[in-house]
Design an enzyme around this catalytic site. Sequence first.
Site, PDB file in Angstrom:
ATOM      1  N   TYR A 143       0.839  -1.199   0.000  1.00  0.00           N
ATOM      2  CA  TYR A 143       0.000   0.000   0.000  1.00  0.00           C
ATOM      3  C   TYR A 143       0.872   1.246   0.000  1.00  0.00           C
ATOM      4  O   TYR A 143       0.575   2.242  -0.668  1.00  0.00           O
ATOM      5  CB  TYR A 143      -0.939  -0.004   1.217  1.00  0.00           C
ATOM      6  CG  TYR A 143      -1.998  -1.085   1.142  1.00  0.00           C
ATOM      7  CD1 TYR A 143      -3.140  -0.900   0.361  1.00  0.00           C
ATOM      8  CD2 TYR A 143      -1.868  -2.280   1.831  1.00  0.00           C
ATOM      9  CE1 TYR A 143      -4.111  -1.884   0.266  1.00  0.00           C
ATOM     10  CE2 TYR A 143      -2.835  -3.275   1.753  1.00  0.00           C
ATOM     11  CZ  TYR A 143      -3.952  -3.070   0.975  1.00  0.00           C
ATOM     12  OH  TYR A 143      -4.905  -4.044   0.876  1.00  0.00           O
ATOM     13  N   ASN A 166     -12.497  -0.658  -4.973  1.00  0.00           N
ATOM     14  CA  ASN A 166     -12.254  -0.904  -6.402  1.00  0.00           C
ATOM     15  C   ASN A 166     -13.529  -1.462  -7.042  1.00  0.00           C
ATOM     16  O   ASN A 166     -13.979  -2.548  -6.675  1.00  0.00           O
ATOM     17  CB  ASN A 166     -11.100  -1.912  -6.526  1.00  0.00           C
ATOM     18  CG  ASN A 166     -10.838  -2.314  -7.971  1.00  0.00           C
ATOM     19  OD1 ASN A 166     -11.368  -1.710  -8.896  1.00  0.00           O
ATOM     20  ND2 ASN A 166     -10.002  -3.340  -8.137  1.00  0.00           N
ATOM     21  N   CYS A 174      -6.372  -5.206  -7.706  1.00  0.00           N
ATOM     22  CA  CYS A 174      -6.111  -4.753  -6.338  1.00  0.00           C
ATOM     23  C   CYS A 174      -5.619  -5.902  -5.458  1.00  0.00           C
ATOM     24  O   CYS A 174      -5.086  -5.663  -4.371  1.00  0.00           O
ATOM     25  CB  CYS A 174      -7.359  -4.100  -5.737  1.00  0.00           C
ATOM     26  SG  CYS A 174      -8.809  -5.154  -5.730  1.00  0.00           S
ATOM     27  N   HIS A 175      -5.792  -7.143  -5.939  1.00  0.00           N
ATOM     28  CA  HIS A 175      -5.277  -8.282  -5.145  1.00  0.00           C
ATOM     29  C   HIS A 175      -3.746  -8.297  -5.128  1.00  0.00           C
ATOM     30  O   HIS A 175      -3.151  -8.998  -4.331  1.00  0.00           O
ATOM     31  CB  HIS A 175      -5.812  -9.605  -5.698  1.00  0.00           C
ATOM     32  CG  HIS A 175      -5.506  -9.835  -7.150  1.00  0.00           C
ATOM     33  ND1 HIS A 175      -6.316  -9.362  -8.159  1.00  0.00           N
ATOM     34  CD2 HIS A 175      -4.471 -10.472  -7.763  1.00  0.00           C
ATOM     35  CE1 HIS A 175      -5.799  -9.718  -9.339  1.00  0.00           C
ATOM     36  NE2 HIS A 175      -4.677 -10.381  -9.122  1.00  0.00           N
ATOM     37  N   GLU A 201      -1.367 -16.344  -9.885  1.00  0.00           N
ATOM     38  CA  GLU A 201      -0.407 -15.570 -10.667  1.00  0.00           C
ATOM     39  C   GLU A 201       1.025 -16.075 -10.449  1.00  0.00           C
ATOM     40  O   GLU A 201       1.887 -15.881 -11.302  1.00  0.00           O
ATOM     41  CB  GLU A 201      -0.526 -14.078 -10.315  1.00  0.00           C
ATOM     42  CG  GLU A 201      -1.899 -13.515 -10.700  1.00  0.00           C
ATOM     43  CD  GLU A 201      -1.956 -11.995 -10.746  1.00  0.00           C
ATOM     44  OE1 GLU A 201      -0.937 -11.353 -10.439  1.00  0.00           O
ATOM     45  OE2 GLU A 201      -3.033 -11.475 -11.093  1.00  0.00           O
TER      46      GLU A 201
END
Lengths: 208, 162
Positions: A143, A166, A174-175, A201
């Site tokens: 963040y 979001n 945003c993850h 990912e």
Amino acid sequence: MTESTPTEAAMPTVPATPPQRLEALHRRLEAAATGDDAPDVHYRHLDSAVGGLLVAATEQGVVRVAFAREGEDAVLQALADRVGPRVLRTPGRLDAAAAWLEAYLAGRRQPFPLALDTRLARGFRLSVLDRLREVPYGERVTYAQLAASADAPRAVRAVGTACATNPLPIVIPCHRVTRSDGSTGAYLGGAEVKVRLLELERTGRLPD
Amino acid sequence: MTASTDPATKEPFERVVQAHGDVVWKVCRGLLPQHDAEDAWSETFLAAMRAWDRFDGDRVRGWLVTIAHRKALDVLRAGARVETREDGPPDRAVEPPGRDLDLWAALARLPAAQRAAVVHHHLAGLPHADVAALTGSTPAAVRKAASDGVRRLRALMTEEPR
């Protein structure tokens, strides 16, 4: 209603309308709702690998992805209030968004360009989302780093709020934003979904 | 009440379709043959969606029934149909025989005023006064037409071969 208004002869029973009839009628409405008669917001449900999603789009692009836990009524009402009240379920108009989400959750890094409508985010929150879209697949930012990249290094809390609100989770990643202490932090779709997306990912496979 | 253009108080239109799709179908089907009723139903909701951000009443069902009534009249005028000549092959092909077909077929055999009174009062649940306003009649005449219509309907339905 018949019972409450008695007449000399009782009204014959009105047959119940089969659900299939109403679905077929609804499809006619969807097909006719184009051009000048297009709704403000199209939406559909999607049973995805991370649970039920609601996907909504304007004529410009995908405007909202919502997790089931956000509550369909609240999500649709917010769309009616903030985009326009002509909100119509039109599954056929959201094939591209559904295909994108399914491909992404199946491990495709960049399924294909998807038109987005970011009108639900304004000002600082929108600029945070713009920075988020630049975070590459498989990477993480904190963040604090995101705040710095948005030229507001002290606005860490505001960045957290921007992520938490979001309107396009999964699509705008945003993850990929995690806490400075290394923990994954909270997520709109639940902390466990965030962990699974990060694993997806990292490994190319969405864990169960 | 505040300005009718304020969209913040409007529920999503899909909720209107979900809540009133069935009653609008019964009105359309009660007034029209199967295929025309389908057109009238979707045209009713299309017109309602177009006007939804400007609608500021609280009687959504009555508003929708009014639109459906007008759409049905449009369809009847456009097709110049004879009301007693409905329920031909398309109906029988789509709907199973039995009470379902009997009610619609019997409704189609009523005189226009009785048919409208029965559909709007008994199927749509509108008060006699609202039906009168809709059809350009009087509450007393609507009451009589609905009552006569129901009696005739029952006679038609018991005579109907099963």
